[in-house]
Write an enzyme that holds these catalytic residues in place. Sequence first.
Site, short mmCIF file in Angstrom:
data_model
loop_
_atom_site.label_atom_id
_atom_site.label_comp_id
_atom_site.label_asym_id
_atom_site.label_seq_id
_atom_site.Cartn_x
_atom_site.Cartn_y
_atom_site.Cartn_z
N GLN A 1 -9.49 -3.93 7.63
CA GLN A 1 -8.65 -3.43 8.72
C GLN A 1 -9.25 -2.19 9.39
OE1 GLN A 1 -4.24 -3.72 8.10
NE2 GLN A 1 -4.80 -4.16 5.98
N ARG B 1 -0.01 -9.12 10.87
CA ARG B 1 1.24 -8.44 11.22
C ARG B 1 2.42 -9.41 11.12
NH1 ARG B 1 -0.13 -4.46 9.55
NH2 ARG B 1 -1.94 -5.68 8.97
N LYS C 1 0.82 -1.21 0.00
CA LYS C 1 0.00 0.00 0.00
C LYS C 1 0.86 1.27 0.00
CE LYS C 1 -1.78 1.01 3.99
NZ LYS C 1 -1.02 2.23 4.42
N THR C 2 1.83 1.33 0.90
CA THR C 2 2.67 2.52 1.00
C THR C 2 3.47 2.73 -0.28
OG1 THR C 2 2.84 2.20 3.39
CG2 THR C 2 4.45 3.66 2.37
N ASP D 1 -4.57 8.21 2.99
CA ASP D 1 -4.17 6.87 3.42
C ASP D 1 -5.12 6.38 4.51
OD1 ASP D 1 -2.66 4.58 3.63
OD2 ASP D 1 -1.08 5.49 4.85
N GLU D 2 -5.25 5.07 4.63
CA GLU D 2 -6.08 4.45 5.68
C GLU D 2 -7.49 5.06 5.71
OE1 GLU D 2 -4.90 1.91 6.99
OE2 GLU D 2 -2.78 2.09 7.50
#
Length: 764
Positions: free
Chosen positions: A255, A609, A33-34, A224-225
């Site tokens: 998420q 994670r 994603k980043t 983002d997010e």
Amino acid sequence: MSKILAGLNPAQRAAVSHLNGPVMIVAGAGSGKTRVLTHRIALLVESGVRPWQVLALTFTNKAAKEMKERIALLVSPELARDLWMGTFHSVFARILRRHAADIGYTSSFTIYDSDDSLNAIKQVMNVLGISKDQFNANAVRSRISSAKNQLISPEEYERLARDLFSEQVARIYPEYNRALRLANAMDFDDLLLKTIELLDLPATPDNAGPLAYYQQKFKYILVDEYQDTNRAQYAIIKRLAGTQGNLTVVGDDAQSIYAFRGADIGNILDFERDYPGTQIFRLEQNYRSTKNILAAADELIKNNKDQIPKTLFTENVRGEPVKITQCLDERDEASAIVRAIEEQVRALKLDLKDCAVLYRTNAQSRAIEDGLRRQGIPYNIVGGTAFYKRKEIKDVLGYVRLLVNPNDSESLLRVINTPPRGIGATTMEHVAAYARDHRQSLMSALGAIDFVPGVQSRAIQRIHEFTRLLQKYTALRDKMSPSELVRSLVDETNLLQELKLENTIEALSRRENIQEFLSAITDYFHEKPDATLESFLEEVSLLSEVDQSDGTKNAVTLMTLHSAKGLEYPVVCIAGLEEGLFPSQPVGGTRDPNDIEEERRLLYVGITRAMRRCFVFYAIERLRFGETARALPSRFIEEIERSGTTEHVTSFGTKPHLRESASERTREISHLFAGSPVINGRTFARKRRETHTAHSFEDEPRASYSQIEEGTTLEHGARVFHETFGEGRVIAVAGFGDKAKATVEFPKFGRKNLMLKFANLKVL
């Protein structure tokens, strides 16, 4: 092909390349994603968009810094520096400082953190005569914060109030807002609300207004997010995106775990409806986890109904199964976690910082910390008392904040008698009453202290000395560097000297912390020579727990699952998979399906994670709220087991027969441990007594345990054997029948409180 597009997979390349119009990038866990977000911004700049025309909003300073560093490598440091990139709160604080006068503030307004807000609310409650014993101030702060996030004004909140608590909050809410404005302060939520207030200012014949200005300025907006945005954030984005609609949101509905903070999963689920013509790109290849870990996570999350369809896959190795471990209690669970970490560090040749322990509630960390300490394993807690929230650091910051914003009443109340200078609570009550009567700030009231009734002459003299000190250093702001100014001010306050004279371990530790703070502020202005005290205070105020965590220390990381989002570790241990704990017990006992879905997403975040190994733990019984109670395995255990990529074991040597459901397994556990425990082949039996007493080893070294048949006794001091903990010594016994307990000291595992019904102790 541009170097910006090189190395991207086809889905990532498509998401990066489609530059115009509304775009939603559904980015599964570990899917890059980043990388996609940073490459997309870099491509915008490379295609001719000026950096200052790009607004990129993140949820942590850490994420913003990482993205800026990556963009600098793709384009240039100079271009990356001119991007408008940061957290929602930091970006809009920057905008508000430019336009503060338009909404009745000065540009030096203070940002109140949660502690400052709580103290301000307590002050308001005192003035209104509302009992803090009857109405919890923290709960009041939470209600007001929630209302602000949902754009509910004090007037609307009062109209909606339906119970006594809400009615009291409705009284406090407007007075709290007035106190903030009088102090030239904003809380975190105000940074969003005041931005909306600014953007909604009407245009004039001479000025098109802030909204038109920023809509024209920001040609491209990236968020983002996005699944974590609340109603206020949604409203700002909607306004800024305007009609040109070059809005890109990146997120993963699976998420979305911050509903308790006001996050609305509907923002991402309804994005297509809100922005017609949206192009959707799905990033489904996971680069982080093994096949087995990803399969367990996918099997779990597919039980949620409200989600955007996606199918994650990975080309990584299959890896080891997700290991589910059944434990006796929370201490046994901690020991099992420690063993897992030690084994993985050795087997995979890892550092301790490659391992993380995640839990649902902060209270769970105590037993885990004990377990790590017993084995001498260093650990770092994310979400503990952060450096800038420690009392002594807040004291120093209070002085600095007053130099920037003299009307900051919370800082004034904090430092006016720190260190003690003879200005007591009674004096400040008189000052506060005078300030309220004259509708002015506390600092203004101190300036008129000679006219404040009820204040003693000695206190008046002390207040004059205090205000002269602040006036002196306010005047020196233009003559000294910020770090020199703060160092000199701290020295003249005698804070360090007072702590040195106190000469306790705690006082010396606080003194060292202040010295560390002075070093930190020196480093800050060395790295940013053009920075101001305002910018330093703003940065400190907006640091998140994750931003303050030290990733360089070689120690196991402990944190809640909520704090773990966005992070990754080779080894992840997740504790407490029990009904009522995870998923958590609903308030009022009514279970909302949406709550279960959020809890499931939270576990999904935890599992994803993990890069190489994932361990899940649950206990048969757990001490909660001072009571030991039997626990049922979480429903989520059964769900991840359906993946066929898990291994189920016990910590105490009995291999469980894996059943189809967690409930069947629980019944089996009850059967295994049912009945009376045996000591030397003899069974415990109930013996009637009119009274019974808990005996301590120290009080009665030879007191017998009076519940055993055929004259057999479990004496204080007796040596016993436990199949998990080995040999130990009984130091106390208590209770009768099914509630009989023994406290046993084990050399390797420490002191344990055992239910004799389940312990299967053998006397040696």
